[in-house]
Design an enzyme around this catalytic site. Sequence first.
Site, mmCIF file in Angstrom:
data_model
loop_
_atom_site.group_PDB
_atom_site.id
_atom_site.type_symbol
_atom_site.label_atom_id
_atom_site.label_comp_id
_atom_site.label_asym_id
_atom_site.label_seq_id
_atom_site.Cartn_x
_atom_site.Cartn_y
_atom_site.Cartn_z
ATOM 1 N N ASP A 112 7.082 -7.660 0.710
ATOM 2 C CA ASP A 112 6.154 -6.771 -0.001
ATOM 3 C C ASP A 112 5.861 -7.169 -1.446
ATOM 4 O O ASP A 112 4.963 -6.596 -2.074
ATOM 5 C CB ASP A 112 6.678 -5.318 0.050
ATOM 6 C CG ASP A 112 8.108 -5.175 -0.473
ATOM 7 O OD1 ASP A 112 8.491 -5.906 -1.400
ATOM 8 O OD2 ASP A 112 8.835 -4.299 0.047
ATOM 9 N N HIS A 127 11.732 -14.397 4.037
ATOM 10 C CA HIS A 127 10.762 -14.163 5.113
ATOM 11 C C HIS A 127 9.318 -14.283 4.627
ATOM 12 O O HIS A 127 8.398 -13.815 5.298
ATOM 13 C CB HIS A 127 10.985 -12.780 5.758
ATOM 14 C CG HIS A 127 12.235 -12.718 6.574
ATOM 15 N ND1 HIS A 127 12.849 -11.537 6.937
ATOM 16 C CD2 HIS A 127 13.017 -13.702 7.100
ATOM 17 C CE1 HIS A 127 13.943 -11.803 7.654
ATOM 18 N NE2 HIS A 127 14.061 -13.106 7.752
ATOM 19 N N CYS A 158 -11.744 -25.128 6.929
ATOM 20 C CA CYS A 158 -11.801 -25.842 8.218
ATOM 21 C C CYS A 158 -12.148 -24.929 9.397
ATOM 22 O O CYS A 158 -12.297 -25.409 10.524
ATOM 23 C CB CYS A 158 -10.473 -26.557 8.481
ATOM 24 S SG CYS A 158 -9.163 -25.466 9.062
HETATM 25 P P1 OAD Z 1 15.619 -2.571 8.811
HETATM 26 O O1 OAD Z 1 14.429 -1.699 9.031
HETATM 27 O O2 OAD Z 1 16.249 -3.223 9.996
HETATM 28 O O3 OAD Z 1 16.784 -1.731 8.105
HETATM 29 C C1 OAD Z 1 16.541 -0.955 6.966
HETATM 30 C C2 OAD Z 1 17.869 -0.534 6.373
HETATM 31 O O4 OAD Z 1 17.604 0.196 5.196
HETATM 32 C C3 OAD Z 1 18.737 0.347 7.276
HETATM 33 O O5 OAD Z 1 20.093 -0.091 7.196
HETATM 34 C C4 OAD Z 1 18.590 1.744 6.654
HETATM 35 O O6 OAD Z 1 19.787 2.504 6.782
HETATM 36 C C5 OAD Z 1 18.370 1.395 5.203
HETATM 37 N N1 OAD Z 1 17.594 2.384 4.443
HETATM 38 C C6 OAD Z 1 16.554 3.154 4.845
HETATM 39 N N2 OAD Z 1 16.097 3.904 3.840
HETATM 40 C C7 OAD Z 1 16.863 3.597 2.753
HETATM 41 C C8 OAD Z 1 16.892 4.034 1.398
HETATM 42 N N3 OAD Z 1 16.038 4.947 0.928
HETATM 43 N N4 OAD Z 1 17.834 3.511 0.584
HETATM 44 C C9 OAD Z 1 18.715 2.584 1.035
HETATM 45 N N5 OAD Z 1 18.727 2.134 2.291
HETATM 46 C C10 OAD Z 1 17.817 2.626 3.136
HETATM 47 O O7 OAD Z 1 15.195 -3.646 7.712
HETATM 48 P P2 OAD Z 1 15.813 -5.070 7.392
HETATM 49 O O8 OAD Z 1 17.283 -5.081 7.559
HETATM 50 O O9 OAD Z 1 15.255 -5.488 6.099
HETATM 51 O O10 OAD Z 1 12.014 -9.668 9.704
HETATM 52 O O11 OAD Z 1 15.162 -5.942 8.549
HETATM 53 C C11 OAD Z 1 15.407 -7.301 8.579
HETATM 54 C C12 OAD Z 1 14.247 -8.026 9.163
HETATM 55 O O12 OAD Z 1 13.905 -7.481 10.443
HETATM 56 C C13 OAD Z 1 12.950 -7.897 8.398
HETATM 57 O O13 OAD Z 1 12.858 -8.747 7.288
HETATM 58 C C14 OAD Z 1 11.934 -8.256 9.430
HETATM 59 C C15 OAD Z 1 12.463 -7.370 10.527
HETATM 60 O O14 OAD Z 1 12.042 -7.562 11.767
HETATM 61 C C16 OAD Z 1 10.970 -10.328 10.222
HETATM 62 O O15 OAD Z 1 9.901 -9.800 10.420
HETATM 63 C C17 OAD Z 1 11.233 -11.766 10.518
#
Ligand code: OAD
Length: 254
Positions: A112, A127, A158
Site C-alpha cells: 500500500d 511483495h 508495445c
Molecule cells: P493477513 O490478512 O493474513 O493477516 C493480518 C494480521 O493482522 C492478522 O494476524 C490480524 O490478527 C492482524 N490485525 C488485524 N487488524 C489489526 C490491527 N488493527 N492491529 C494489529 N493487527 C491487526 O495479512 P498478512 O499476514 O500481511 O501476499 O498477509 C501476508 C500476505 O498474504 C500478504 O502480503 C499477501 C497475502 O495473500 C500476497 O498477495 C503475495
Amino acid sequence: MDKPSREAVAGAMDAAVKWVRECRSLCVLTGAGVSAESGVPTFRGPEGLWKRRDPVSLATPEAFAEDPKEVWEWYQWRRRKIRGCAPNAGHRALAAVEAVKPDFLLVTQNVDGLHRAAGSRRLAEIHGNIWTVRCVGCGAERYERGDFTDLPPRCGACGGLLRPGVVWFGEMPFAMERIDAALDRCALFLSIGTSGAVYPAAGFVQQVRHRGRAHTAELNMQPSEGATLFAEAHYGPATQVVPAYVEKILGPGW
Ligand code: OAD
C-alpha cells in the site's frame, strides 16, 4: 521444573528492556494488520473478500493468465480503497525508530505504500507496490496512481498487458538478499500485524531464532501462526501496541 521466582522473572524482564533500548540493529516485519486502522482491508478476514472471492485465488500468475480483467478489477478496487488511506500512528512510530537507530530495516509485506508515506526509507517491500505497473511484454515499469479506464490496461510502448507491480503466489519475493543480511545481523526482530501464514516472511522468526543472538517480539491483534516462537508478545490494535513498544525502544515521549 520449579516455577521461576518473582525476582528472577523481574530480572529477566529488566534485561529484555535494557536490550531493546540499547540495541543498535533492528529488523522489523510488518503485514496487513499495521494498515488495518488506516482503512486498508487485511487479506485473511471477512473484509478482505472481494465479490466473495478469497484474495489468495486472485493473487496468482495463473488467475491473471486466465482472466486479467477480473484480476485487474480486484486491484482497481484495492487501489481505490488505498488511495484514500493515510498512514497511522503505527506507521509513524516505526519511521521514528528508523530515524534514530544506525542499523535498521523495515520489511513489509504490504503493497500500500503507507510506510513510505509515513517517512520510512530503509524499507524493503517484499511483495512490491500496488502503485507500480509493469508490462508483461517489454518489462517497462512505471508508477501510476490514477485509475485505468479500460481493464486490463495495456502498455503505451508495445501494447502488451500491464500487470500490477506486486508479487503473486509462486513468484520470487523482492529484496531477499538484503533481508537475509538484516535478519542475520539484527539484535531485535519485531513482527507486526501479520498472520504468519505466508512464506518467506512467516519463516523470518525461525531464521532469527536459529542464530540465537536476537530478541524477538510479536505485536499483533491476535496470536499469529508462529506466536509461540517469539520471546515476547503484545496483543492489541497496531495504533496502540506499536507506539507503546516504540516507547520501550526510544524511551518515553519519543
Ligand atoms: P493477513 O490478512 O493474513 O493477516 C493480518 C494480521 O493482522 C492478522 O494476524 C490480524 O490478527 C492482524 N490485525 C488485524 N487488524 C489489526 C490491527 N488493527 N492491529 C494489529 N493487527 C491487526 O495479512 P498478512 O499476514 O500481511 O501476499 O498477509 C501476508 C500476505 O498474504 C500478504 O502480503 C499477501 C497475502 O495473500 C500476497 O498477495 C503475495
